[in-house]
Design an enzyme around this catalytic site. Sequence first.
Site, PDB file in Angstrom:
ATOM      1  N   GLY A  13       7.722 -11.580  -1.869  1.00 32.60           N
ATOM      2  CA  GLY A  13       7.354 -10.460  -1.003  1.00 32.60           C
ATOM      3  C   GLY A  13       7.854 -10.526   0.427  1.00 32.60           C
ATOM      4  N   GLN A  40      13.634  -8.330  -3.310  1.00 40.18           N
ATOM      5  CA  GLN A  40      13.803  -7.150  -4.161  1.00 40.18           C
ATOM      6  C   GLN A  40      15.030  -6.366  -3.709  1.00 40.18           C
ATOM      7  OE1 GLN A  40      11.130  -4.030  -3.371  1.00 40.18           O
ATOM      8  NE2 GLN A  40      11.327  -3.048  -5.361  1.00 40.18           N
ATOM      9  N   ASP A  64      12.782  -8.049  -9.262  1.00 41.78           N
ATOM     10  CA  ASP A  64      11.956  -6.840  -9.231  1.00 41.78           C
ATOM     11  C   ASP A  64      10.726  -7.163 -10.077  1.00 41.78           C
ATOM     12  OD1 ASP A  64      10.689  -4.449  -9.622  1.00 41.78           O
ATOM     13  OD2 ASP A  64      12.486  -3.331 -10.155  1.00 41.78           O
ATOM     14  N   TYR A 157      -5.105   5.757   2.594  1.00 38.07           N
ATOM     15  CA  TYR A 157      -4.777   4.565   1.791  1.00 38.07           C
ATOM     16  C   TYR A 157      -4.803   4.911   0.293  1.00 38.07           C
ATOM     17  CZ  TYR A 157      -4.173  -0.487   1.253  1.00 38.07           C
ATOM     18  OH  TYR A 157      -3.672  -1.726   0.969  1.00 38.07           O
ATOM     19  N   LYS A 164      -5.667  -2.025  -4.961  1.00 36.68           N
ATOM     20  CA  LYS A 164      -6.173  -3.278  -4.374  1.00 36.68           C
ATOM     21  C   LYS A 164      -7.517  -3.674  -5.008  1.00 36.68           C
ATOM     22  CE  LYS A 164      -2.943  -4.236  -1.289  1.00 36.68           C
ATOM     23  NZ  LYS A 164      -1.927  -5.245  -1.613  1.00 36.68           N
ATOM     24  N   LEU A 196       6.786  -3.402   7.411  1.00 41.13           N
ATOM     25  CA  LEU A 196       7.515  -2.309   6.757  1.00 41.13           C
ATOM     26  C   LEU A 196       6.587  -1.507   5.845  1.00 41.13           C
ATOM     27  CD1 LEU A 196      10.532  -1.584   6.841  1.00 41.13           C
ATOM     28  CD2 LEU A 196      10.823  -2.879   4.703  1.00 41.13           C
ATOM     29  N   ALA A 197       5.845  -2.208   4.991  1.00 40.97           N
ATOM     30  CA  ALA A 197       4.956  -1.528   4.037  1.00 40.97           C
ATOM     31  C   ALA A 197       3.869  -0.758   4.783  1.00 40.97           C
ATOM     32  CB  ALA A 197       4.328  -2.539   3.081  1.00 40.97           C
TER      33      ALA A 197
HETATM   34  N1  LIG Z   1       0.508  -5.128   6.782  1.00 40.27           N
HETATM   35  C1  LIG Z   1      -0.779  -4.876   6.593  1.00 40.27           C
HETATM   36  O1  LIG Z   1      -1.442  -4.238   7.397  1.00 40.27           O
HETATM   37  C2  LIG Z   1      -1.471  -5.427   5.362  1.00 40.27           C
HETATM   38  C3  LIG Z   1      -2.861  -5.570   5.362  1.00 40.27           C
HETATM   39  C4  LIG Z   1      -3.486  -6.065   4.215  1.00 40.27           C
HETATM   40  C5  LIG Z   1      -2.728  -6.390   3.110  1.00 40.27           C
HETATM   41  N2  LIG Z   1      -1.373  -6.229   3.138  1.00 40.27           N
HETATM   42  C6  LIG Z   1      -0.623  -6.585   1.940  1.00 40.27           C
HETATM   43  O2  LIG Z   1       0.281  -7.618   2.242  1.00 40.27           O
HETATM   44  C7  LIG Z   1       1.308  -7.613   1.258  1.00 40.27           C
HETATM   45  C8  LIG Z   1       2.648  -7.742   1.950  1.00 40.27           C
HETATM   46  O3  LIG Z   1       2.941  -6.555   2.676  1.00 40.27           O
HETATM   47  P1  LIG Z   1       3.487  -6.543   4.165  1.00 40.27           P
HETATM   48  O4  LIG Z   1       2.535  -5.769   4.967  1.00 40.27           O
HETATM   49  O5  LIG Z   1       3.876  -7.905   4.592  1.00 40.27           O
HETATM   50  O6  LIG Z   1       4.778  -5.593   4.054  1.00 40.27           O
HETATM   51  P2  LIG Z   1       6.296  -5.898   3.653  1.00 40.27           P
HETATM   52  O7  LIG Z   1       6.934  -4.552   3.533  1.00 40.27           O
HETATM   53  O8  LIG Z   1       6.912  -6.848   4.591  1.00 40.27           O
HETATM   54  O9  LIG Z   1       6.173  -6.582   2.222  1.00 40.27           O
HETATM   55  C9  LIG Z   1       5.973  -5.866   1.034  1.00 40.27           C
HETATM   56  C10 LIG Z   1       6.863  -6.520  -0.003  1.00 40.27           C
HETATM   57  O10 LIG Z   1       6.628  -5.986  -1.304  1.00 40.27           O
HETATM   58  C11 LIG Z   1       7.869  -6.062  -1.974  1.00 40.27           C
HETATM   59  N3  LIG Z   1       7.895  -5.248  -3.179  1.00 40.27           N
HETATM   60  C12 LIG Z   1       7.506  -3.954  -3.333  1.00 40.27           C
HETATM   61  N4  LIG Z   1       7.743  -3.560  -4.602  1.00 40.27           N
HETATM   62  C13 LIG Z   1       8.293  -4.629  -5.251  1.00 40.27           C
HETATM   63  C14 LIG Z   1       8.772  -4.859  -6.573  1.00 40.27           C
HETATM   64  N5  LIG Z   1       8.759  -3.911  -7.504  1.00 40.27           N
HETATM   65  N6  LIG Z   1       9.289  -6.080  -6.871  1.00 40.27           N
HETATM   66  C15 LIG Z   1       9.334  -7.051  -5.936  1.00 40.27           C
HETATM   67  N7  LIG Z   1       8.901  -6.902  -4.676  1.00 40.27           N
HETATM   68  C16 LIG Z   1       8.390  -5.698  -4.347  1.00 40.27           C
HETATM   69  C17 LIG Z   1       8.862  -5.573  -0.920  1.00 40.27           C
HETATM   70  O11 LIG Z   1      10.190  -5.915  -1.269  1.00 40.27           O
HETATM   71  C18 LIG Z   1       8.370  -6.309   0.305  1.00 40.27           C
HETATM   72  O12 LIG Z   1       8.997  -7.554   0.424  1.00 40.27           O
HETATM   73  C19 LIG Z   1       1.120  -6.324   0.462  1.00 40.27           C
HETATM   74  O13 LIG Z   1       0.424  -6.622  -0.730  1.00 40.27           O
HETATM   75  C20 LIG Z   1       0.260  -5.495   1.391  1.00 40.27           C
HETATM   76  O14 LIG Z   1      -0.502  -4.517   0.685  1.00 40.27           O
HETATM   77  C21 LIG Z   1      -0.732  -5.774   4.233  1.00 40.27           C
END
Ligand SMILES: NC(=O)c1ccc[n+]([C@@H]2O[C@H](COP(=O)([O-])OP(=O)(O)OC[C@H]3O[C@@H](n4cnc5c(N)ncnc54)[C@H](O)[C@@H]3O)[C@@H](O)[C@H]2O)c1
Length: 257
Positions: A13, A40, A64, A157, A164, A196-197
């Site tokens: 991730g 990915q 993926d 959300y 989740k 990014l997400a």
């Molecule tokens: N940023 C926040 O505020 C926050 C808060 C709580 C939880 N989260 C969770 O943390 C986790 C990481 O997210 P982040 O915020 O670091 O964003 P991020 O965009 O950096 O990471 C999300 C990752 O998911 C990967 N991904 C999505 N679909 C995929 C697939 N089919 N195969 C492989 N990889 C895939 C993307 O390539 C990316 O690397 C997520 O589960 C997100 O829901 C984020």
Amino acid sequence: MGLLAGKKGIILGVANDHSLAWYCAKALHEQGAELAFTYQGETLERRVRPLADSVNSKFVQQCDLGNDEEIKNVFEKLGKEWDRLDFVIHAVAFANKAELEGHYVDTTREGFRLALDVSAYTLTAVAKYAVPMMNHGDGGSIVTLTYYGAEKVVPNYNVMGVAKAALEASVRYLAADLGEQKIRVNAISAGPVRTLAAMGISGFRDMLKHVADRAPLKRNVQADEVGKSALFLCSDLSSGVTGEVLHVDCGYSIMGM
Ligand SMILES: NC(=O)c1ccc[n+]([C@@H]2O[C@H](COP(=O)([O-])OP(=O)(O)OC[C@H]3O[C@@H](n4cnc5c(N)ncnc54)[C@H](O)[C@@H]3O)[C@@H](O)[C@H]2O)c1
């Protein structure tokens, strides 16, 4: 000697140097862990490879997680390089942007399927392939990332909150299944962090302000604080903890009003 000296783990991730997965990776590397990474797609490969190099990782593979064959291939390849696996960081989620604004009632069947598949099922799929490599007798730790939208309604959300909730339930079922093999499964429920997400969620900036105003610590959580909690959950410091959702959110989730 670091808390994770001699330990090996895979990080799923990382998209860039803002990713929560990357902050977890840095904290784990600083305590002596050897790391493998997946990314990915080619666009992210260009960002992930230099990051992996910077923590001396030799294993960087496309995966993926929506594709079982690709997950299987990654763990087969990893099994040829490493004789053990001690931890997995699963920090992956996806929903179509259109599902992350407006009303939950408008969620499409395909949008629901995709969000639940990528954001919840993938933890179980990964566990299935990772567990044989974790059966070395010393036990292991699987950590995923979740959010408060699983427990309470957070505007926009939407289907990700439902995904989740499924992810958190999966943590408990996996923890019950894998406990006898000394494999612990936990989730970190992180407060909002600009990634990014996160930027794909409509009104995310308002969410940051709302949390900082109301959380007991009067601020938002920092990404490195999520990383330190992942270190706790991957190390022996948390040897008695499994099936847990650990809130790392400056206390926001305890507030009623
Ligand atoms: N940023 C926040 O505020 C926050 C808060 C709580 C939880 N989260 C969770 O943390 C986790 C990481 O997210 P982040 O915020 O670091 O964003 P991020 O965009 O950096 O990471 C999300 C990752 O998911 C990967 N991904 C999505 N679909 C995929 C697939 N089919 N195969 C492989 N990889 C895939 C993307 O390539 C990316 O690397 C997520 O589960 C997100 O829901 C984020």
